[in-house]
Enzyme design. Structure first.
Site, PDB file in Angstrom:
ATOM      1  N   GLY A  50       0.847  -1.166   0.091  1.00 48.30           N
ATOM      2  CA  GLY A  50      -0.110  -0.054   0.077  1.00 48.30           C
ATOM      3  C   GLY A  50       0.650   1.155  -0.002  1.00 48.30           C
ATOM      4  O   GLY A  50       0.456   2.161  -0.644  1.00 48.30           O
ATOM      5  N   ASP A  95      -6.127   2.357  10.172  1.00 44.13           N
ATOM      6  CA  ASP A  95      -7.569   2.196  10.320  1.00 44.13           C
ATOM      7  C   ASP A  95      -7.663   1.865  11.942  1.00 44.13           C
ATOM      8  O   ASP A  95      -7.895   2.942  12.704  1.00 44.13           O
ATOM      9  CB  ASP A  95      -8.190   1.094   9.534  1.00 44.13           C
ATOM     10  CG  ASP A  95      -9.553   0.794   9.439  1.00 44.13           C
ATOM     11  OD1 ASP A  95     -10.192   1.766  10.213  1.00 44.13           O
ATOM     12  OD2 ASP A  95      -9.953   0.093   8.820  1.00 44.13           O
ATOM     13  N   LYS A 134      -7.739   6.955   9.535  1.00 49.07           N
ATOM     14  CA  LYS A 134      -9.264   6.723  10.010  1.00 49.07           C
ATOM     15  C   LYS A 134      -9.563   7.095  11.265  1.00 49.07           C
ATOM     16  O   LYS A 134      -8.854   6.858  12.282  1.00 49.07           O
ATOM     17  CB  LYS A 134      -9.869   5.502   9.318  1.00 49.07           C
ATOM     18  CG  LYS A 134      -9.696   5.339   7.817  1.00 49.07           C
ATOM     19  CD  LYS A 134     -10.548   4.040   7.776  1.00 49.07           C
ATOM     20  CE  LYS A 134     -10.204   3.661   6.124  1.00 49.07           C
ATOM     21  NZ  LYS A 134     -11.035   2.621   5.788  1.00 49.07           N
ATOM     22  N   PHE A 143     -14.430   2.846   3.243  1.00 49.54           N
ATOM     23  CA  PHE A 143     -13.151   1.956   2.404  1.00 49.54           C
ATOM     24  C   PHE A 143     -12.886   2.702   1.189  1.00 49.54           C
ATOM     25  O   PHE A 143     -13.598   3.325   0.265  1.00 49.54           O
ATOM     26  CB  PHE A 143     -13.543   0.631   2.116  1.00 49.54           C
ATOM     27  CG  PHE A 143     -12.491  -0.362   1.886  1.00 49.54           C
ATOM     28  CD1 PHE A 143     -11.587  -0.971   2.638  1.00 49.54           C
ATOM     29  CD2 PHE A 143     -12.283  -0.580   0.450  1.00 49.54           C
ATOM     30  CE1 PHE A 143     -10.583  -1.896   2.316  1.00 49.54           C
ATOM     31  CE2 PHE A 143     -11.196  -1.342  -0.076  1.00 49.54           C
ATOM     32  CZ  PHE A 143     -10.297  -1.955   0.973  1.00 49.54           C
ATOM     33  N   VAL A 144     -11.393   3.005   1.095  1.00 47.40           N
ATOM     34  CA  VAL A 144     -11.117   3.802  -0.225  1.00 47.40           C
ATOM     35  C   VAL A 144     -10.181   2.983  -0.777  1.00 47.40           C
ATOM     36  O   VAL A 144      -9.479   1.992  -0.371  1.00 47.40           O
ATOM     37  CB  VAL A 144     -10.507   5.175   0.368  1.00 47.40           C
ATOM     38  CG1 VAL A 144     -11.546   6.022   0.770  1.00 47.40           C
ATOM     39  CG2 VAL A 144      -9.412   5.057   1.401  1.00 47.40           C
ATOM     40  N   ASP A 164      -5.724  -0.886  -2.420  1.00 51.00           N
ATOM     41  CA  ASP A 164      -6.458  -1.756  -3.312  1.00 51.00           C
ATOM     42  C   ASP A 164      -7.759  -2.291  -2.550  1.00 51.00           C
ATOM     43  O   ASP A 164      -8.096  -2.234  -1.493  1.00 51.00           O
ATOM     44  CB  ASP A 164      -5.513  -2.897  -3.537  1.00 51.00           C
ATOM     45  CG  ASP A 164      -5.347  -3.977  -2.299  1.00 51.00           C
ATOM     46  OD1 ASP A 164      -5.283  -3.442  -1.001  1.00 51.00           O
ATOM     47  OD2 ASP A 164      -5.631  -5.217  -2.479  1.00 51.00           O
ATOM     48  N   ARG A 184      -4.874  -0.007  -7.155  1.00 46.69           N
ATOM     49  CA  ARG A 184      -3.502   0.559  -6.632  1.00 46.69           C
ATOM     50  C   ARG A 184      -2.951   1.664  -7.567  1.00 46.69           C
ATOM     51  O   ARG A 184      -2.312   2.949  -7.105  1.00 46.69           O
ATOM     52  CB  ARG A 184      -2.464  -0.254  -6.307  1.00 46.69           C
ATOM     53  CG  ARG A 184      -2.822  -1.408  -5.164  1.00 46.69           C
ATOM     54  CD  ARG A 184      -1.442  -2.020  -4.744  1.00 46.69           C
ATOM     55  NE  ARG A 184      -1.712  -3.487  -4.358  1.00 46.69           N
ATOM     56  CZ  ARG A 184      -1.937  -3.591  -3.006  1.00 46.69           C
ATOM     57  NH1 ARG A 184      -1.977  -2.508  -2.043  1.00 46.69           N
ATOM     58  NH2 ARG A 184      -2.144  -4.685  -2.447  1.00 46.69           N
TER      59      ARG A 184
HETATM   60  P1  IMP Z   1      -5.399  -1.561  10.568  1.00 46.20           P
HETATM   61  O1  IMP Z   1      -4.545  -2.844  11.210  1.00 46.20           O
HETATM   62  O2  IMP Z   1      -6.879  -1.828  10.739  1.00 46.20           O
HETATM   63  O3  IMP Z   1      -4.892  -0.178  10.923  1.00 46.20           O
HETATM   64  O4  IMP Z   1      -4.819  -1.681   8.926  1.00 46.20           O
HETATM   65  C1  IMP Z   1      -4.128  -0.958   8.512  1.00 46.20           C
HETATM   66  C2  IMP Z   1      -4.074  -1.776   6.843  1.00 46.20           C
HETATM   67  O5  IMP Z   1      -5.333  -2.041   6.376  1.00 46.20           O
HETATM   68  C3  IMP Z   1      -3.654  -0.518   6.024  1.00 46.20           C
HETATM   69  O6  IMP Z   1      -2.125  -0.651   5.962  1.00 46.20           O
HETATM   70  C4  IMP Z   1      -4.030  -1.156   4.648  1.00 46.20           C
HETATM   71  O7  IMP Z   1      -3.285  -2.030   3.932  1.00 46.20           O
HETATM   72  C5  IMP Z   1      -5.530  -1.731   5.117  1.00 46.20           C
HETATM   73  N1  IMP Z   1      -6.762  -0.831   4.821  1.00 46.20           N
HETATM   74  C6  IMP Z   1      -7.324  -0.209   5.938  1.00 46.20           C
HETATM   75  N2  IMP Z   1      -8.265   0.660   5.464  1.00 46.20           N
HETATM   76  C7  IMP Z   1      -8.111   0.697   3.981  1.00 46.20           C
HETATM   77  C8  IMP Z   1      -8.938   1.013   3.240  1.00 46.20           C
HETATM   78  O8  IMP Z   1     -10.015   1.906   3.327  1.00 46.20           O
HETATM   79  N3  IMP Z   1      -8.586   0.748   1.743  1.00 46.20           N
HETATM   80  C9  IMP Z   1      -7.820  -0.123   1.516  1.00 46.20           C
HETATM   81  N4  IMP Z   1      -6.879  -0.609   2.523  1.00 46.20           N
HETATM   82  C10 IMP Z   1      -7.256  -0.411   3.742  1.00 46.20           C
HETATM   83 MG    MG Z   2      -0.808  -1.396   4.545  1.00 43.70          MG
END
Ligand code: IMP
Ligand code: MG
Length: 182
Positions: A46, A105, A133, A154-155, A161, A167
């Site tokens: 990402g 997130d 987020k 979700f973006v 992706d 991407r």
């Molecule tokens: P976390 O552990 O929930 O903070 O997950 C973060 C990871 O989830 C990021 O590095 C992204 O790879 C993926 N992710 C979280 N939100 C999104 C989204 O809205 N679109 C795409 N990938 C996301």
């Molecule tokens: Mg990531």
């Protein structure tokens, strides 16, 4: 223009906004690091776009390293259980590490990663994320640099992706529900 544009319901962050914000972040980072040379640790896949644009925007010389992790969990929810798919091939002991993330997130992936990298004795660790987020506030991680705070939707695009697609879009957008098969 891309054939994928038709799948995007709304542009959340435009390519110009991304450009401008990265220039600002780079200025801040250049100033903060003073005479230190940061080791950028980009989290694949990402952060690939953000990492390459940020590295070019920084005046300070950097070293570019990458890691790939996968968090176990169902669907789009992160579980906090993380597996290393590609580890660093560089010893960060004594180095000034700047983790480069695409989006935070739940923050679970990052808090695991932070602990993992901290155990390797770097001189310092900071975090830069392009997007954050609202849920991220629940996990108490000091994020030093944030590009944009966005709503909890979700973006895709600019590295992010959905099922390994989108991407390559130059902007960040919200997917049309039709794409999810809904
Ligand atoms: P976390 O552990 O929930 O903070 O997950 C973060 C990871 O989830 C990021 O590095 C992204 O790879 C993926 N992710 C979280 N939100 C999104 C989204 O809205 N679109 C795409 N990938 C996301
Ligand atoms: Mg990531």
């Amino acid at each position: 223009m891309s054939v994928l544009d038709a799948d995007i319901e709304e542009i959340v962050v435009s390519a110009d906004q991304i450009d401008d914000r990265i220039a600002e972040l780079a200025k801040e980072i250049d100033a903060d690091y003073d005479d230190r040379e940061p080791v950028l640790v980009g989290i694949l896949k990402g952060a690939a776009m953000f990492m390459s644009d940020l590295a070019r925007a920084l005046e300070r010389p950097t070293r570019m390293e990458f890691m790939a992790v996968s968090s176990y969990g169902s669907g789009t929810q992160s579980s906090g259980v993380v597996r290393i798919l590609k580890d660093l091939d560089f010893d960060i002991a004594g180095e000034h590490v700047l983790i480069v993330e695409d989006i935070i997130d739940s923050g679970l992936t990052l808090s695991w990663l932070l602990k993992n990298l901290q155990a390797r004795d770097p001189a310092s660790i900071s975090i830069v994320t392009l997007l954050r987020k609202p849920d991220a506030v629940k996990v108490h991680i000091d994020v030093n640099y944030v590009g944009f705070d966005i709503p909890s939707e979700f973006v895709v695009g600019y590295g992010l992706d959905y099922a390994e697609k989108y991407r390559d879009l130059p902007y960040i957008g919200r997917l049309s529900p039709a794409v999810y098969g809904g």
